[in-house]
Design a protein around this motif. Structure first.
Motif, PDB file in Angstrom:
ATOM      1  N   GLU A   1     -36.623  21.785  25.471  1.00 29.30           N
ATOM      2  CA  GLU A   1     -35.103  22.283  26.226  1.00 29.30           C
ATOM      3  C   GLU A   1     -33.777  21.735  25.747  1.00 29.30           C
ATOM      4  O   GLU A   1     -33.241  21.509  25.964  1.00 29.30           O
ATOM      5  CB  GLU A   1     -35.733  22.517  27.696  1.00 29.30           C
ATOM      6  N   HIS A   2     -34.665  20.607  25.356  1.00 28.11           N
ATOM      7  CA  HIS A   2     -33.826  19.504  24.535  1.00 28.11           C
ATOM      8  C   HIS A   2     -32.743  20.463  23.076  1.00 28.11           C
ATOM      9  O   HIS A   2     -31.774  19.797  23.243  1.00 28.11           O
ATOM     10  CB  HIS A   2     -33.648  18.030  24.124  1.00 28.11           C
ATOM     11  N   ASP A   3     -32.918  20.897  22.832  1.00 27.79           N
ATOM     12  CA  ASP A   3     -32.443  21.760  21.335  1.00 27.79           C
ATOM     13  C   ASP A   3     -31.396  22.069  21.980  1.00 27.79           C
ATOM     14  O   ASP A   3     -30.356  21.820  21.124  1.00 27.79           O
ATOM     15  CB  ASP A   3     -33.106  22.772  20.815  1.00 27.79           C
ATOM     16  N   PRO A   4     -31.029  23.075  22.926  1.00 26.74           N
ATOM     17  CA  PRO A   4     -29.325  22.765  22.878  1.00 26.74           C
ATOM     18  C   PRO A   4     -28.307  22.063  23.497  1.00 26.74           C
ATOM     19  O   PRO A   4     -27.363  22.457  23.344  1.00 26.74           O
ATOM     20  CB  PRO A   4     -29.606  24.306  23.906  1.00 26.74           C
TER      21      PRO A   4
ATOM     22  N   TYR B   1      -9.278  10.287  39.517  1.00 31.05           N
ATOM     23  CA  TYR B   1      -9.956  10.646  38.254  1.00 31.05           C
ATOM     24  C   TYR B   1     -10.516  11.526  38.590  1.00 31.05           C
ATOM     25  O   TYR B   1     -11.295  11.958  40.388  1.00 31.05           O
ATOM     26  CB  TYR B   1     -10.275   9.166  37.925  1.00 31.05           C
ATOM     27  N   ILE B   2     -11.420  11.984  37.942  1.00 31.93           N
ATOM     28  CA  ILE B   2     -12.388  13.610  38.133  1.00 31.93           C
ATOM     29  C   ILE B   2     -13.860  13.131  37.166  1.00 31.93           C
ATOM     30  O   ILE B   2     -13.578  12.834  35.988  1.00 31.93           O
ATOM     31  CB  ILE B   2     -11.548  14.807  37.720  1.00 31.93           C
ATOM     32  N   VAL B   3     -14.308  13.218  37.902  1.00 25.61           N
ATOM     33  CA  VAL B   3     -16.073  13.062  37.588  1.00 25.61           C
ATOM     34  C   VAL B   3     -16.304  14.975  37.103  1.00 25.61           C
ATOM     35  O   VAL B   3     -15.629  15.751  38.187  1.00 25.61           O
ATOM     36  CB  VAL B   3     -17.096  12.701  37.892  1.00 25.61           C
ATOM     37  N   PHE B   4     -16.935  15.405  36.025  1.00 24.47           N
ATOM     38  CA  PHE B   4     -17.222  16.966  35.528  1.00 24.47           C
ATOM     39  C   PHE B   4     -18.733  17.096  35.847  1.00 24.47           C
ATOM     40  O   PHE B   4     -19.088  15.360  35.752  1.00 24.47           O
ATOM     41  CB  PHE B   4     -15.995  16.909  35.039  1.00 24.47           C
ATOM     42  N   SER B   5     -18.897  17.979  36.126  1.00 25.65           N
ATOM     43  CA  SER B   5     -21.041  17.731  35.995  1.00 25.65           C
ATOM     44  C   SER B   5     -21.038  19.115  35.804  1.00 25.65           C
ATOM     45  O   SER B   5     -20.522  20.122  36.374  1.00 25.65           O
ATOM     46  CB  SER B   5     -21.365  17.206  36.890  1.00 25.65           C
ATOM     47  N   GLY B   6     -21.766  19.495  35.090  1.00 28.24           N
ATOM     48  CA  GLY B   6     -22.634  20.763  35.106  1.00 28.24           C
ATOM     49  C   GLY B   6     -23.852  21.192  36.616  1.00 28.24           C
ATOM     50  O   GLY B   6     -24.247  19.759  37.297  1.00 28.24           O
ATOM     51  N   SER B   7     -25.074  21.865  36.120  1.00 30.70           N
ATOM     52  CA  SER B   7     -26.180  22.079  37.404  1.00 30.70           C
ATOM     53  C   SER B   7     -27.420  21.790  36.751  1.00 30.70           C
ATOM     54  O   SER B   7     -28.274  21.912  37.485  1.00 30.70           O
ATOM     55  CB  SER B   7     -26.056  23.594  38.460  1.00 30.70           C
ATOM     56  N   GLN B   8     -26.806  22.057  35.097  1.00 34.91           N
ATOM     57  CA  GLN B   8     -29.052  22.318  34.154  1.00 34.91           C
ATOM     58  C   GLN B   8     -29.388  20.356  34.382  1.00 34.91           C
ATOM     59  O   GLN B   8     -31.165  20.978  34.201  1.00 34.91           O
ATOM     60  CB  GLN B   8     -28.575  22.402  33.169  1.00 34.91           C
ATOM     61  N   HIS B   9     -28.925  19.495  34.717  1.00 39.80           N
ATOM     62  CA  HIS B   9     -29.123  18.582  33.918  1.00 39.80           C
ATOM     63  C   HIS B   9     -29.977  17.848  36.055  1.00 39.80           C
ATOM     64  O   HIS B   9     -29.278  17.637  36.415  1.00 39.80           O
ATOM     65  CB  HIS B   9     -28.846  17.743  33.610  1.00 39.80           C
TER      66      HIS B   9
ATOM     67  N   TYR C   1     -26.271  14.070  25.871  1.00 43.84           N
ATOM     68  CA  TYR C   1     -25.632  14.054  26.675  1.00 43.84           C
ATOM     69  C   TYR C   1     -25.945  15.264  28.178  1.00 43.84           C
ATOM     70  O   TYR C   1     -26.388  15.846  28.061  1.00 43.84           O
ATOM     71  CB  TYR C   1     -24.513  15.309  25.819  1.00 43.84           C
ATOM     72  N   LEU C   2     -25.750  14.405  29.483  1.00 47.10           N
ATOM     73  CA  LEU C   2     -25.750  14.851  30.477  1.00 47.10           C
ATOM     74  C   LEU C   2     -25.017  15.999  31.202  1.00 47.10           C
ATOM     75  O   LEU C   2     -24.844  16.544  32.389  1.00 47.10           O
ATOM     76  CB  LEU C   2     -26.499  13.765  31.074  1.00 47.10           C
ATOM     77  N   ASP C   3     -23.785  16.434  29.873  1.00 49.30           N
ATOM     78  CA  ASP C   3     -22.592  16.868  31.286  1.00 49.30           C
ATOM     79  C   ASP C   3     -22.499  16.990  32.024  1.00 49.30           C
ATOM     80  O   ASP C   3     -21.741  17.469  33.405  1.00 49.30           O
ATOM     81  CB  ASP C   3     -23.957  18.540  31.366  1.00 49.30           C
TER      82      ASP C   3
ATOM     83  N   SER D   1     -34.240  16.108  33.869  1.00 49.90           N
ATOM     84  CA  SER D   1     -34.725  17.168  33.181  1.00 49.90           C
ATOM     85  C   SER D   1     -34.022  18.555  33.243  1.00 49.90           C
ATOM     86  O   SER D   1     -33.442  18.041  33.556  1.00 49.90           O
ATOM     87  CB  SER D   1     -35.946  17.131  34.551  1.00 49.90           C
ATOM     88  N   VAL D   2     -34.320  19.247  31.862  1.00 51.25           N
ATOM     89  CA  VAL D   2     -33.348  19.873  31.574  1.00 51.25           C
ATOM     90  C   VAL D   2     -33.725  21.187  31.979  1.00 51.25           C
ATOM     91  O   VAL D   2     -34.904  21.797  31.638  1.00 51.25           O
ATOM     92  CB  VAL D   2     -33.133  19.816  30.413  1.00 51.25           C
ATOM     93  N   ILE D   3     -33.273  21.640  33.301  1.00 50.35           N
ATOM     94  CA  ILE D   3     -33.749  23.492  33.403  1.00 50.35           C
ATOM     95  C   ILE D   3     -32.416  24.029  32.459  1.00 50.35           C
ATOM     96  O   ILE D   3     -31.814  24.536  33.163  1.00 50.35           O
ATOM     97  CB  ILE D   3     -33.299  23.563  34.928  1.00 50.35           C
ATOM     98  N   ASN D   4     -33.320  25.079  32.085  1.00 45.62           N
ATOM     99  CA  ASN D   4     -32.033  25.957  30.684  1.00 45.62           C
ATOM    100  C   ASN D   4     -33.057  27.149  29.789  1.00 45.62           C
ATOM    101  O   ASN D   4     -32.338  27.666  28.885  1.00 45.62           O
ATOM    102  CB  ASN D   4     -31.374  25.462  29.432  1.00 45.62           C
ATOM    103  N   SER D   5     -34.603  27.134  30.357  1.00 43.92           N
ATOM    104  CA  SER D   5     -35.429  28.369  29.819  1.00 43.92           C
ATOM    105  C   SER D   5     -36.237  28.531  31.628  1.00 43.92           C
ATOM    106  O   SER D   5     -36.456  27.886  31.989  1.00 43.92           O
ATOM    107  CB  SER D   5     -35.938  27.912  28.842  1.00 43.92           C
ATOM    108  N   LEU D   6     -37.108  29.521  30.699  1.00 45.53           N
ATOM    109  CA  LEU D   6     -37.959  29.675  32.158  1.00 45.53           C
ATOM    110  C   LEU D   6     -38.765  28.955  31.358  1.00 45.53           C
ATOM    111  O   LEU D   6     -39.667  28.796  32.298  1.00 45.53           O
ATOM    112  CB  LEU D   6     -38.434  31.477  31.597  1.00 45.53           C
ATOM    113  N   GLU D   7     -39.120  28.396  30.758  1.00 46.05           N
ATOM    114  CA  GLU D   7     -40.393  27.514  29.618  1.00 46.05           C
ATOM    115  C   GLU D   7     -40.142  26.241  30.798  1.00 46.05           C
ATOM    116  O   GLU D   7     -40.957  25.304  31.034  1.00 46.05           O
ATOM    117  CB  GLU D   7     -40.989  27.453  29.026  1.00 46.05           C
ATOM    118  N   SER D   8     -39.092  25.337  30.782  1.00 43.34           N
ATOM    119  CA  SER D   8     -38.550  24.570  30.948  1.00 43.34           C
ATOM    120  C   SER D   8     -38.062  24.529  32.516  1.00 43.34           C
ATOM    121  O   SER D   8     -39.192  23.741  33.224  1.00 43.34           O
ATOM    122  CB  SER D   8     -37.205  24.076  30.370  1.00 43.34           C
ATOM    123  N   TYR D   9     -37.907  25.522  33.093  1.00 50.52           N
ATOM    124  CA  TYR D   9     -38.569  25.554  34.988  1.00 50.52           C
ATOM    125  C   TYR D   9     -40.214  25.457  35.190  1.00 50.52           C
ATOM    126  O   TYR D   9     -40.232  24.515  35.758  1.00 50.52           O
ATOM    127  CB  TYR D   9     -37.251  26.879  35.525  1.00 50.52           C
ATOM    128  N   TYR D  10     -40.225  26.355  34.560  1.00 53.16           N
ATOM    129  CA  TYR D  10     -42.036  25.913  34.748  1.00 53.16           C
ATOM    130  C   TYR D  10     -42.249  24.658  34.308  1.00 53.16           C
ATOM    131  O   TYR D  10     -43.408  24.290  35.374  1.00 53.16           O
ATOM    132  CB  TYR D  10     -42.641  26.907  34.034  1.00 53.16           C
TER     133      TYR D  10
END
Length: 367
Positions: free
Chosen positions: A159-162, A118-126, A187-189, A237-246
């Motif tokens: 930051e949840h919009d996309p 089995y494989i678990v897939f993930s991104g890094s922004q969540h 969805y947490l990617d 938390s979601v880090i997908n913009s400068l504002e969300s990072y800050y």
């Protein structure tokens, strides 16, 4: 866990953090005074004791590779399995694949040689502390083809919009996957599926001129598969913009958020051997995260300070994020600022941004 392997797919993640991603991909951006965004997903996979983890990158990955090294900090420098950094390799003249399917097509051996089923897939922004062992067991119990991880958000933010949303029925089955902004199930990617099914779908998608695996193999064919939904309830938390990072950086100054991210689930990062931070007699520090290796002689309030920062006497840092090895000279004032690493700010300079849109200083600047 020999039955489960991991994939961290950065191909679809856009570098939307302005100056912070001019020379690095988003996964390499520093976060929480001593970490990088990639550390959180890697630590989740480390705690699940995955056999091997493949990291698929396309651009601006030099900083990321320098940070990860051989994977030792995450116990992934093994003789068998471990961490595999898989940069682009487009040397097959017969390859017709596009998008992240290019990575999968050109690294089929990575999947076929692994003993995991089995494989678990993930991104890094969540940013989260998902227990991947628990998700895997849930996947088996549900007898699902695919298991997606989601979180119900009480108060949606820009930051949840996309982010993709999932609709779930009373049996925890996914009935729809869409981009409707006002739906609370984000969805947490993260998803799990059997390796055999994954390889079959990769071949099918490439043969039909598709580009992105999740969108074209799963989202478009949601009625074809039995898709289970696993609800995550921990810190997120979601880090997908400068504002969300800050915003999310400063949100960690709240005790409940900090403990939610770090208390129960230790996060590993690249080991640095530095002395503890020195606080001189003139220092005044309140409600801040301060990493090791700093020398603080000025005032720091409601801020995140990374390793090796020097704050001279009379300097003031308020509501700001100051990255590695920056130097703030005497009587300088910084408020609502994100300062990338190795910046030198001269004496008596005043930099003030807006709390909703912070002022950003690029790496290695001299002001």
């Amino acid at each position: 866990m020999k039955e489960l392997m991991g994939v961290i797919n950065l191909d679809h993640e856009l570098d939307n953090l302005n100056e912070l991603t001019y020379f690095r991909c988003g996964a390499a951006v520093p976060f929480a005074s001593r970490y990088r965004l990639i550390d959180f997903v890697l630590s989740n996979m480390m705690r699940a004791e995955l056999e091997s983890v493949g990291l698929f990158v396309r651009r601006k990955y030099r900083s990321l590779m320098d940070h990860l090294g051989d994977g030792k900090s995450w116990d992934m420098n093994r003789k068998h399995g471990g961490l595999f950094i898989l940069p682009p390799d487009w040397n097959d003249p017969t390859d017709t694949s596009l998008g992240d399917l290019q990575h999968y097509h050109n690294n089929l051996d990575f999947f076929k040689r692994a003993s995991a089923k089995y494989i678990v897939f993930s991104g890094s922004q969540h940013i989260n502390t998902v227990d991947l062992q628990e998700v895997y067991q849930y996947h088996l119990e549900q007898g699902a083809d695919v298991t997606m991880v989601y979180k119900q958000i009480d108060q949606l933010q820009p930051e949840h919009d996309p982010c993709l949303r999932v609709e779930v029925d009373e049996d925890n089955r996914v009935t729809n996957i869409h981009h409707e902004k006002h739906h609370p199930n984000v969805y947490l990617d993260i998803f799990i599926m059997e390796k055999k099914l994954f390889l079959e779908q990769v071949e099918h998608c490439i043969a039909h001129g598709e580009s992105y695996f999740f969108r074209d193999a799963i989202q478009k064919n949601r009625h074809k598969f039995k898709i289970a939904a696993y609800e995550y309830t921990g810190y997120h938390s979601v880090i997908n913009s400068l504002e969300s990072y800050y915003k999310n950086s400063l949100e960690l100054l709240k005790q409940e958020n900090y403990f939610g991210l770090f208390k129960e689930s230790p996060v590993q990062t690249k080991i640095k051997y530095e002395a503890p931070t020195r606080y001189l007699d003139s220092a005044s520090v309140s409600n801040s995260l301060v990493a090791n290796g700093c020398i603080i002689a000025g005032t720091v309030e409601n801020s995140v300070i990374f390793r090796g920062v020097q704050v001279r006497k009379g300097a003031k840092i308020i509501n700001s994020v100051i990255m590695q090895k920056c130097v703030i000279e005497e009587n300088a004032v910084i408020e609502n600022v994100i300062m990338d690493k190795d910046v030198h700010l001269s004496k008596e300079r005043i930099l003030v941004g807006d709390s909703r849109r912070p002022f950003v200083i690029a790496k290695s600047s001299k002001i």
